[in-house]
Design a protein around this motif. Structure first.
Motif, PDB file in Angstrom:
ATOM      1  N   LEU A   1       0.830  -1.205   0.000  1.00  0.00           N
ATOM      2  CA  LEU A   1       0.000   0.000   0.000  1.00  0.00           C
ATOM      3  C   LEU A   1       0.866   1.257   0.000  1.00  0.00           C
ATOM      4  O   LEU A   1       0.583   2.224  -0.730  1.00  0.00           O
ATOM      5  CB  LEU A   1      -0.917  -0.014   1.227  1.00  0.00           C
ATOM      6  CG  LEU A   1      -1.887   1.158   1.381  1.00  0.00           C
ATOM      7  CD1 LEU A   1      -2.843   1.211   0.185  1.00  0.00           C
ATOM      8  CD2 LEU A   1      -2.677   1.042   2.679  1.00  0.00           C
ATOM      9  N   VAL A   2       1.931   1.258   0.803  1.00  0.00           N
ATOM     10  CA  VAL A   2       2.842   2.405   0.830  1.00  0.00           C
ATOM     11  C   VAL A   2       3.518   2.585  -0.526  1.00  0.00           C
ATOM     12  O   VAL A   2       3.655   3.709  -1.032  1.00  0.00           O
ATOM     13  CB  VAL A   2       3.888   2.223   1.947  1.00  0.00           C
ATOM     14  CG1 VAL A   2       4.950   3.316   1.869  1.00  0.00           C
ATOM     15  CG2 VAL A   2       3.221   2.260   3.317  1.00  0.00           C
ATOM     16  N   MET A   3       3.946   1.487  -1.124  1.00  0.00           N
ATOM     17  CA  MET A   3       4.568   1.575  -2.447  1.00  0.00           C
ATOM     18  C   MET A   3       3.599   2.144  -3.481  1.00  0.00           C
ATOM     19  O   MET A   3       3.998   2.920  -4.357  1.00  0.00           O
ATOM     20  CB  MET A   3       5.038   0.184  -2.875  1.00  0.00           C
ATOM     21  CG  MET A   3       6.248  -0.326  -2.121  1.00  0.00           C
ATOM     22  SD  MET A   3       6.514  -2.089  -2.403  1.00  0.00           S
ATOM     23  CE  MET A   3       6.494  -2.140  -4.181  1.00  0.00           C
ATOM     24  N   PHE A   4       2.338   1.761  -3.367  1.00  0.00           N
ATOM     25  CA  PHE A   4       1.337   2.288  -4.294  1.00  0.00           C
ATOM     26  C   PHE A   4       1.207   3.804  -4.156  1.00  0.00           C
ATOM     27  O   PHE A   4       1.142   4.526  -5.155  1.00  0.00           O
ATOM     28  CB  PHE A   4      -0.005   1.615  -4.025  1.00  0.00           C
ATOM     29  CG  PHE A   4      -1.141   2.178  -4.824  1.00  0.00           C
ATOM     30  CD1 PHE A   4      -1.317   1.827  -6.151  1.00  0.00           C
ATOM     31  CD2 PHE A   4      -2.036   3.074  -4.252  1.00  0.00           C
ATOM     32  CE1 PHE A   4      -2.362   2.355  -6.895  1.00  0.00           C
ATOM     33  CE2 PHE A   4      -3.077   3.600  -4.984  1.00  0.00           C
ATOM     34  CZ  PHE A   4      -3.243   3.244  -6.318  1.00  0.00           C
ATOM     35  N   VAL A   5       1.178   4.278  -2.911  1.00  0.00           N
ATOM     36  CA  VAL A   5       1.076   5.721  -2.679  1.00  0.00           C
ATOM     37  C   VAL A   5       2.312   6.437  -3.225  1.00  0.00           C
ATOM     38  O   VAL A   5       2.216   7.490  -3.870  1.00  0.00           O
ATOM     39  CB  VAL A   5       0.891   6.002  -1.174  1.00  0.00           C
ATOM     40  CG1 VAL A   5       0.949   7.506  -0.895  1.00  0.00           C
ATOM     41  CG2 VAL A   5      -0.435   5.430  -0.695  1.00  0.00           C
ATOM     42  N   MET A   6       3.499   5.859  -2.966  1.00  0.00           N
ATOM     43  CA  MET A   6       4.723   6.489  -3.458  1.00  0.00           C
ATOM     44  C   MET A   6       4.767   6.518  -4.978  1.00  0.00           C
ATOM     45  O   MET A   6       5.343   7.421  -5.581  1.00  0.00           O
ATOM     46  CB  MET A   6       5.946   5.747  -2.901  1.00  0.00           C
ATOM     47  CG  MET A   6       6.164   5.948  -1.412  1.00  0.00           C
ATOM     48  SD  MET A   6       7.758   5.324  -0.798  1.00  0.00           S
ATOM     49  CE  MET A   6       7.543   3.560  -1.028  1.00  0.00           C
ATOM     50  N   ALA A   7       4.170   5.514  -5.608  1.00  0.00           N
ATOM     51  CA  ALA A   7       4.215   5.435  -7.062  1.00  0.00           C
ATOM     52  C   ALA A   7       3.188   6.335  -7.730  1.00  0.00           C
ATOM     53  O   ALA A   7       3.455   6.915  -8.783  1.00  0.00           O
ATOM     54  CB  ALA A   7       4.000   3.991  -7.505  1.00  0.00           C
ATOM     55  N   LYS A   8       2.011   6.474  -7.126  1.00  0.00           N
ATOM     56  CA  LYS A   8       0.905   7.154  -7.797  1.00  0.00           C
ATOM     57  C   LYS A   8       0.622   8.557  -7.276  1.00  0.00           C
ATOM     58  O   LYS A   8       0.061   9.381  -7.995  1.00  0.00           O
ATOM     59  CB  LYS A   8      -0.361   6.300  -7.675  1.00  0.00           C
ATOM     60  CG  LYS A   8      -0.318   5.014  -8.485  1.00  0.00           C
ATOM     61  CD  LYS A   8      -0.100   5.329  -9.969  1.00  0.00           C
ATOM     62  CE  LYS A   8      -0.059   4.069 -10.820  1.00  0.00           C
ATOM     63  NZ  LYS A   8       0.179   4.405 -12.245  1.00  0.00           N
ATOM     64  N   ALA A   9       0.973   8.821  -6.028  1.00  0.00           N
ATOM     65  CA  ALA A   9       0.704  10.156  -5.476  1.00  0.00           C
ATOM     66  C   ALA A   9       1.847  11.109  -5.826  1.00  0.00           C
ATOM     67  O   ALA A   9       3.007  10.698  -5.922  1.00  0.00           O
ATOM     68  CB  ALA A   9       0.532  10.074  -3.959  1.00  0.00           C
ATOM     69  N   PRO A  10       1.540  12.383  -6.029  1.00  0.00           N
ATOM     70  CA  PRO A  10       2.593  13.365  -6.352  1.00  0.00           C
ATOM     71  C   PRO A  10       3.369  13.765  -5.098  1.00  0.00           C
ATOM     72  O   PRO A  10       3.165  14.834  -4.522  1.00  0.00           O
ATOM     73  CB  PRO A  10       1.799  14.542  -6.924  1.00  0.00           C
ATOM     74  CG  PRO A  10       0.462  14.441  -6.262  1.00  0.00           C
ATOM     75  CD  PRO A  10       0.189  12.971  -6.067  1.00  0.00           C
ATOM     76  N   VAL A  11       4.267  12.907  -4.648  1.00  0.00           N
ATOM     77  CA  VAL A  11       5.006  13.147  -3.412  1.00  0.00           C
ATOM     78  C   VAL A  11       6.338  13.806  -3.706  1.00  0.00           C
ATOM     79  O   VAL A  11       6.956  13.569  -4.749  1.00  0.00           O
ATOM     80  CB  VAL A  11       5.221  11.827  -2.633  1.00  0.00           C
ATOM     81  CG1 VAL A  11       3.897  11.218  -2.216  1.00  0.00           C
ATOM     82  CG2 VAL A  11       6.021  10.830  -3.457  1.00  0.00           C
TER      83      VAL A  11
END
Length: 400
Positions: free
Chosen positions: A201-211
């Motif tokens: 889930l964290v990897m998904f956020v790092m990949a898809k969210a503009p962080v």
């Protein structure tokens, strides 16, 4: 008869509730860590320069802590999970685009594989083979990210609108990995799968969210911190939980006995003719019986089960009247007796159905009585159940 059916239904209902609570409890702390990291990301601009500098080192610190604990408790799969998360730092220098290509794909495959394999510890051929396999995955993803080879037809092939074949493959890999780990977690409720789910889930956020790079560091640190918690939780499990039955062991029971309230009851449970069963069907079938009995004990309403030792178990009831406890134990005794267990008959090597019974001794605490004395009365009551023919409940007499 109605009271007996009521006891059985209560056991089934509480068993389902216990199942749900165990699954959610295994996921609670990792999910809280993820939520805390998301909050820090939203407040990242409020950090002082000192905290911002310290934050840059947090992934390495968490990785070193997690790696040391994984080595200390001989958890090779945890080390591999940490290495999977560290790969983007080592190879891509926090390049977020790497996750959109090879790293995201390779990490999903790596986490899924580790959840399907048994724990084998450190410094053996199994651990080396797994590290080599993860190394191959990371090398492939690095080569893909550096465009040493390009599968242009995957990106150029449009399936629907802007949806390319490569994007579809990435999403399919992530979905299959998430569902595979999620189903395994729901079935077994183990911590490793729960932590793997949060890492994905964290990897998904790092990949898809503009962080930003700093937010990337926060999320990565949180994912590594999850594995630190996993190693600490495993150390607690190794010390307090019986590996065979997955019930709390004798050490946990001893700590429980010194912290009981004034009103409580203790029940000692023993599998009838267990030695004869072992001699007839073998110790592996005997272990199967113990696991089945422990499963029923674990589902007992309002009681906390422990493995006392051998074929003996202890149930602790707090704030219950004696009549209530007897009804619950009677339902438990009947359910165990009615449970069919499939074993291998040694002579014919055919699978047959057998059942076992249990004898139970019950003692309710009196004012001023020590827990060890109550436990002794329950054990004496268990002996009376054995003496009277087994497969029954006896109540320990209060000693004046």
């Amino acid at each position: 008869m109605d009271s007996q059916h009521k006891s059985l239904s209560v056991i089934e209902k509480d068993g389902y509730i216990l199942f749900m609570l165990e699954r959610l409890r295994s996921l609670l702390v990792p999910f809280v860590i993820f939520l805390a990291s998301a909050y820090v990301c939203l407040q990242i601009k409020e950090l002082t320069p000192l905290w911002a500098q310290l934050l840059a080192f947090s992934p390495i610190i968490c990785a070193l802590m997690g790696g040391f604990l994984a080595w200390h408790f001989n958890k090779g799969r945890a080390l591999i999970a940490i290495l999977l998360l560290l790969a983007p730092i080592v190879l891509s220098n926090l390049n977020q685009l790497a996750f959109l290509s090879g790293y995201w794909l390779a990490s999903c495959v790596g986490f899924t594989m580790m959840t399907l394999l048994q724990e084998r510890g450190f410094f053996n051929r199994f651990a080396i083979n797994r590290l080599l396999l993860i190394g191959v995955l990371m090398a492939w993803s690095y080569a893909l990210d550096q465009q040493w080879f390009v599968f242009g037809f995957l990106s150029n092939t449009k399936l629907y609108g802007d949806l390319s074949l490569s994007t579809l493959l990435y999403w399919m890999t992530f979905s299959v990995s998430f569902l595979t780990i999620g189903c395994g977690w729901w079935r077994h409720g183990d911590m490793y799968r729960a932590c793997s789910l949060i890492s994905l889930l964290v990897m998904f956020v790092m990949a898809k969210a503009p962080v930003t790079p700093m937010q990337f560091t926060v999320l990565l640190s949180a994912s590594l911190l999850v594995w630190v918690w996993f190693s600490l939780q495993e150390s607690h499990r190794m010390a307090y939980v019986d590996d065979l039955t997955l019930l709390p062991g004798r050490r946990a029971l001893n700590e429980k006995l010194v912290s009981l309230p004034k009103n409580y009851a203790l029940a000692m449970i023993d599998v009838d003719h267990f030695k004869k069963f072992n001699d007839t069907y073998g110790h592996d079938m005997g272990d199967k019986v113990l696991r089945q009995v422990a499963k029923k004990i674990k589902q007992t309403a309002k009681g906390r089960g422990y493995r006392f030792g051998g074929e003996e178990f202890t149930l602790v009831f707090t704030h219950k009247r004696l009549e209530d406890v007897k009804d619950i134990l009677e339902g438990l005794r009947e359910e165990i007796a009615a449970t069919e267990i499939y074993v291998i008959e040694p002579k014919t090597q055919q699978e047959i159905e057998v059942s076992v019974t249990v004898s139970i001794g019950l003692a309710i605490a009196e004012a001023g009585e020590k827990a060890t004395q109550v436990l002794k009365r329950a054990d004496e009551a268990l002996y009376q159940s054995k003496k009277k023919g087994r497969n029954r409940i006896s109540v320990g007499a209060v000693k004046s």
